[in-house]
Design a protein around this motif. Structure first.
Motif, PDB file in Angstrom:
ATOM      1  N   GLU A   1      36.440 111.536  39.441  1.00 39.14           N
ATOM      2  CA  GLU A   1      35.281 112.400  39.614  1.00 39.14           C
ATOM      3  C   GLU A   1      34.680 112.274  41.015  1.00 39.14           C
ATOM      4  O   GLU A   1      34.310 113.268  41.633  1.00 39.14           O
ATOM      5  N   ALA A   2      34.564 111.036  41.498  1.00 33.63           N
ATOM      6  CA  ALA A   2      33.955 110.833  42.820  1.00 33.63           C
ATOM      7  C   ALA A   2      34.776 111.530  43.895  1.00 33.63           C
ATOM      8  O   ALA A   2      34.235 112.148  44.817  1.00 33.63           O
ATOM      9  N   GLN A   3      36.091 111.459  43.758  1.00 32.91           N
ATOM     10  CA  GLN A   3      36.969 112.101  44.749  1.00 32.91           C
ATOM     11  C   GLN A   3      36.869 113.614  44.637  1.00 32.91           C
ATOM     12  O   GLN A   3      36.824 114.320  45.642  1.00 32.91           O
TER      13      GLN A   3
ATOM     14  N   ARG B   1      34.343 115.397  43.519  1.00 32.37           N
ATOM     15  CA  ARG B   1      33.022 115.844  43.989  1.00 32.37           C
ATOM     16  C   ARG B   1      33.004 115.891  45.522  1.00 32.37           C
ATOM     17  O   ARG B   1      32.604 116.878  46.129  1.00 32.37           O
ATOM     18  N   GLN B   2      33.455 114.816  46.128  1.00 36.74           N
ATOM     19  CA  GLN B   2      33.432 114.744  47.590  1.00 36.74           C
ATOM     20  C   GLN B   2      34.337 115.813  48.211  1.00 36.74           C
ATOM     21  O   GLN B   2      33.953 116.506  49.151  1.00 36.74           O
TER      22      GLN B   2
ATOM     23  N   ILE C   1      36.066 106.495  49.306  1.00 39.55           N
ATOM     24  CA  ILE C   1      36.210 107.348  48.119  1.00 39.55           C
ATOM     25  C   ILE C   1      37.592 107.985  48.132  1.00 39.55           C
ATOM     26  O   ILE C   1      38.260 108.098  47.112  1.00 39.55           O
TER      27      ILE C   1
ATOM     28  N   TYR D   1      35.050 106.371  39.449  1.00 42.46           N
ATOM     29  CA  TYR D   1      35.283 105.927  40.830  1.00 42.46           C
ATOM     30  C   TYR D   1      36.720 105.424  40.994  1.00 42.46           C
ATOM     31  O   TYR D   1      37.242 104.750  40.105  1.00 42.46           O
TER      32      TYR D   1
ATOM     33  N   ALA E   1      30.632 101.530  41.941  1.00 42.37           N
ATOM     34  CA  ALA E   1      29.623 102.592  42.038  1.00 42.37           C
ATOM     35  C   ALA E   1      28.676 102.316  43.201  1.00 42.37           C
ATOM     36  O   ALA E   1      28.293 103.221  43.942  1.00 42.37           O
TER      37      ALA E   1
ATOM     38  N   GLY F   1      29.081 105.162  45.446  1.00 41.80           N
ATOM     39  CA  GLY F   1      28.147 106.173  44.947  1.00 41.80           C
ATOM     40  C   GLY F   1      27.067 106.509  45.958  1.00 41.80           C
ATOM     41  O   GLY F   1      27.105 106.066  47.097  1.00 41.80           O
TER      42      GLY F   1
ATOM     43  N   SER G   1      26.040 112.093  49.372  1.00 39.62           N
ATOM     44  CA  SER G   1      27.359 112.559  49.792  1.00 39.62           C
ATOM     45  C   SER G   1      27.665 112.129  51.222  1.00 39.62           C
ATOM     46  O   SER G   1      26.809 112.218  52.091  1.00 39.62           O
TER      47      SER G   1
END
Ligand code: GTP
Ligand code: MG
Length: 441
Positions: free
Chosen positions: A140-142, A144-145, A216, A267, A368, A372, A375
């Motif tokens: 998810e983190a990847q 989103r970024q 990330i 993450y 996180a 986290g 951005s």
């Protein structure tokens, strides 16, 4: 005809067989090619059910959804056509062969659709990178970024900075070139320098965000290290929930570094199992130990696994980011002291799962904490380098009193920002001068 004038086509969806296969075309002949296959051009941007025929023989290949995106309002900026076919090998092969038989059409090279989108100004370089990252994203983190960068998080910022810089440069250029014309205010340099300092502060703030964006993309690296036979590979397998590494009662089992990509609460975490660290005469094991030390030293966090019955302390060389895992807690049959005075410490049983929940929650929290938050504007060394170059030029500009050198520093900074987005040109500097000062009437 130049190659970038060719009309290109490719299978854009994943490996067949699949339910659906998407074949895309881009270029000046996309419209005629689509007409050749389905007998008409669908309404722009509306899906149409169509029979796909081989234009050479008229033989029916498949029934498909056809889409038509006339340029420049398309993905690549050119005329684009798309067929959503049934995703079988033979359907795809027949369709690609039919397209290949049409004059002016050829198979696309890797990344060529995106290359054209960039060339036609549909995407800047940072968006192209975001697109590549979005396709590679596993967590998810990847995701989103990557999506934020595809949508211009950095590109938009860089363009705004560049536009402001060009305005400042226009002030300085005007001062140099036209101050004797009488219709230019006297001191343009002082307000220019104020703007330079404000810009430099914003860019420096982005640089000060650290390497979160890069991490990330690459994953938070966690190295499992410790003495032989402590249960390092068992721990890796438990976290991975599969037998990724060989486990045995024989000390010195693991030699090579085993790398595992995990999704921990959204993450990305790269977990490394390494050889047990000890003095040894075996040259293969020596190399394993060297690699273990190396990877542990470069990791974001080291999990020092040690047998609770015979604990070995982590070497100082590993630095501060070390957690001690007292393993085989199942064997001692009593509560182990998990609050040492030194690094963070957990009692676990990698074999039976004891204490693993607490430890994994802490590990997720650590990832996180590192990845986290707000951005990240910078996600690659390339971004960092371009912004650092900009920042250096701006710092020099801010303390410069000679107008011509000041202008040169500003030009350097503008060029660095231009390289970041891939849009380097000087014409727009002239545009701003003429627009704002109405010179050359
Ligand atoms: N009782 C008990 N045994 C364990 C535990 N974790 C690992 N072991 C045992 O300890 C032995 C060594 O485990 P490994 O995971 O291979 O240890 P390692 O640290 O990777 O060893 P090397 O690769 O040789 O450095 C095996 O026999 C495991 O079954 C545990 O939590 N409790
Ligand atoms: Mg091992």
């Amino acid at each position: 005809m130049a190659r970038d004038q060719d009309t290109i086509f490719a299978l854009s969806s994943g490996r067949p067989p699949a339910a659906i296969a998407v074949v895309r075309l881009s270029g000046p002949h996309a419209g005629t090619a689509l007409t050749g296959l389905i007998g008409r051009l669908p309404q722009a941007r509306q899906a149409a059910l169509a029979r796909v025929r081989d234009p050479r023989s008229g033989e029916l290949i498949d029934e498909a959804l056809a889409l038509w995106f006339p340029g420049p309002k398309s993905e690549t900026g050119e005329d684009v056509a798309e067929l959503q076919l049934h995703g079988g090998h033979a359907v795809i092969a027949a369709t690609l062969a039919a397209l290949g038989s049409i004059e002016g059409l050829r198979l696309a090279e890797p990344g060529e659709f995106t290359r054209r989108a960039f060339g036609n100004g549909q995407l800047d370089l940072t968006a192209v990178e975001g697109l590549a990252d979005l396709i590679a994203a596993e967590t998810e983190a990847q995701r989103r970024q990557a999506f934020q960068h595809l949508k211009g998080l950095l590109g938009g910022k860089a363009e705004e900075w560049r536009r402001r810089l060009i305005e400042v440069l226009a002030l300085v250029e005007a001062q140099i070139d036209f101050s004797d014309e009488g219709d230019v205010p006297d001191d343009l340099v002082t307000p220019a320098l104020t703007k330079v300092r404000a810009l430099a502060a914003e860019i420096d703030a982005a640089l000060a965000q650290g390497t979160r964006g890069e991490r990330i993309r690459e994953g938070f690296t966690v190295a499992i290290a410790g003495p032989p036979n402590a249960g390092k590979s068992t721990l890796l397998n438990r976290i991975a929930r599969r037998e990724a590494a060989i486990v045995s009662p024989h000390a010195g089992t693991t030699r090579d570094v085993i790398e595992l990509h995990l999704d921990l609460d959204g993450y990305p975490v790269t977990l490394l199992d390494t050889a047990g660290i000890r003095e040894t005469d075996d040259p293969v094991e020596q190399e394993g130990v060297r690699r273990a030390r190396d990877r542990a030293a470069g990791a974001d966090l080291v999990l020092w696994v040690t047998d609770v019955a015979a604990p070995v302390l982590p070497p100082d060389a590993l630095g501060d980011s070390v957690w001690v895992l007292q393993n085989k807690a199942d064997l001692v049959g009593r509560n182990v002291d998990i609050k040492g005075s030194g690094p963070q410490s957990f009692a676990i049983s990698a074999r039976d799962g004891l204490g693993m929940d607490t430890f994994l929650v802490a590990l997720g929290g650590e990832a996180a904490g590192a990845l986290g938050g707000e951005s990240a504007l910078i996600t690659r060394a390339r971004h960092r380098q371009a912004l650092a170059e900009t920042s250096i030029a701006l710092a020099r500009a801010a303390s410069e009193t000679r107008e011509d050198i000041l202008a040169e520093e500003l030009r350097l900074a503008t060029r660095s920002l231009g390289r970041l987005t891939g849009r380097v040109d000087v014409e727009d500097i002239l545009d701003v001068i003429f627009r704002d000062f109405c010179i050359g009437k």
